[in-house]
Structure formats: C-alpha cells, structure tokens
Design an enzyme around this catalytic site. Sequence first.
Site, mmCIF file in Angstrom:
data_model
loop_
_atom_site.group_PDB
_atom_site.id
_atom_site.type_symbol
_atom_site.label_atom_id
_atom_site.label_comp_id
_atom_site.label_asym_id
_atom_site.label_seq_id
_atom_site.Cartn_x
_atom_site.Cartn_y
_atom_site.Cartn_z
ATOM 1 N N ASP A 30 -26.259 16.687 -0.036
ATOM 2 C CA ASP A 30 -25.387 15.260 -0.191
ATOM 3 C C ASP A 30 -26.831 14.365 0.139
ATOM 4 O O ASP A 30 -27.547 14.171 1.922
ATOM 5 C CB ASP A 30 -24.031 14.733 -0.034
ATOM 6 C CG ASP A 30 -23.387 13.823 -0.292
ATOM 7 O OD1 ASP A 30 -24.010 12.234 -0.346
ATOM 8 O OD2 ASP A 30 -22.306 14.049 -0.639
ATOM 9 N N GLN A 93 -13.739 8.536 -6.243
ATOM 10 C CA GLN A 93 -15.179 9.487 -7.202
ATOM 11 C C GLN A 93 -15.956 8.940 -8.158
ATOM 12 O O GLN A 93 -15.778 8.455 -8.443
ATOM 13 C CB GLN A 93 -14.258 10.586 -8.201
ATOM 14 C CG GLN A 93 -15.430 11.107 -9.009
ATOM 15 C CD GLN A 93 -14.632 11.831 -10.613
ATOM 16 O OE1 GLN A 93 -13.665 11.600 -10.506
ATOM 17 N NE2 GLN A 93 -15.336 12.784 -11.147
ATOM 18 N N HIS A 99 -17.436 17.481 -9.006
ATOM 19 C CA HIS A 99 -17.678 18.385 -8.366
ATOM 20 C C HIS A 99 -16.978 18.345 -6.451
ATOM 21 O O HIS A 99 -16.203 18.109 -6.090
ATOM 22 C CB HIS A 99 -19.286 17.184 -7.389
ATOM 23 C CG HIS A 99 -19.157 15.917 -7.370
ATOM 24 N ND1 HIS A 99 -18.679 14.282 -8.459
ATOM 25 C CD2 HIS A 99 -18.996 15.353 -6.121
ATOM 26 C CE1 HIS A 99 -18.490 13.679 -7.774
ATOM 27 N NE2 HIS A 99 -18.709 14.096 -6.563
ATOM 28 N N HIS A 101 -17.068 18.843 -2.403
ATOM 29 C CA HIS A 101 -18.679 18.231 -1.542
ATOM 30 C C HIS A 101 -17.803 19.683 -0.084
ATOM 31 O O HIS A 101 -16.112 20.064 -0.460
ATOM 32 C CB HIS A 101 -17.076 16.881 -0.918
ATOM 33 C CG HIS A 101 -17.888 16.609 -1.752
ATOM 34 N ND1 HIS A 101 -18.316 15.254 -1.191
ATOM 35 C CD2 HIS A 101 -17.281 15.012 -2.523
ATOM 36 C CE1 HIS A 101 -19.255 14.545 -2.180
ATOM 37 N NE2 HIS A 101 -17.517 14.476 -3.064
#
Length: 113
Positions: A30, A93, A99, A101
Amino acid sequence: MADCIFCGIANHEIPSDTAYEDDKIICFHDLEPQAPVHVLVVPKKHIACLDDLKEEDRGLIADIMLKIPEIAADLGLENGYRVVINNGEDAFQTVKHLHFHILGKRKMTWPPG
C-alpha cells in the site's frame, strides 16, 4: 476497466511494489501503509465491491482466501495479521475495485476505525 487504478496495476500499466502475483491476483504494498506491513490483494478481474460478486466468482474468492495466509507467511506475519475489506462509501472504500488489505507487524486495536 479502463479508468481503474487497480486494473492498471494488475495489467502492469502502473508500477507497484509487488509482493505476490499469479494469473488471478496481484498483491502489492500500500502507498499509504497503516501498519509496518500493509499490502493489498487484488483480483485481476474487475469487481467493484463485495456487493457485485456473482456466483461465477466463488472460485476466485476461495482462491484469494486460501492464498492470503501464504502471502502473510511470506511477509513474516508470524504473530497474526488483520484482513480488511472496505465495501462502499461508508466503509471508506476509496478504489472501486474489490481488494483485501493485509495488515501486520503491530498490535491491532479493537474496535477498528
């Protein structure tokens, strides 16, 4: 989807710090980590959010769930980790592509956020 940043990453049109990749998913670090280890697991198929999953996606989601522990182990997350899916605006979001995390290497608190 042409204007989706995660599709661009999955298609190698946008660079990323890739931690894992296969024919179905890409996992990358990230850009704004919330933990010492913070990666995103992204299906290469564009699915906007959990609410858009179809029966045909069952195998893909199972593959992702089975791959997450392997990715976590490869990242050295020995004492646990958190898996988060933000679904929709109220859940923050920010990218409309499903996705997951994976966060770790720090003690998590509860309740989150």
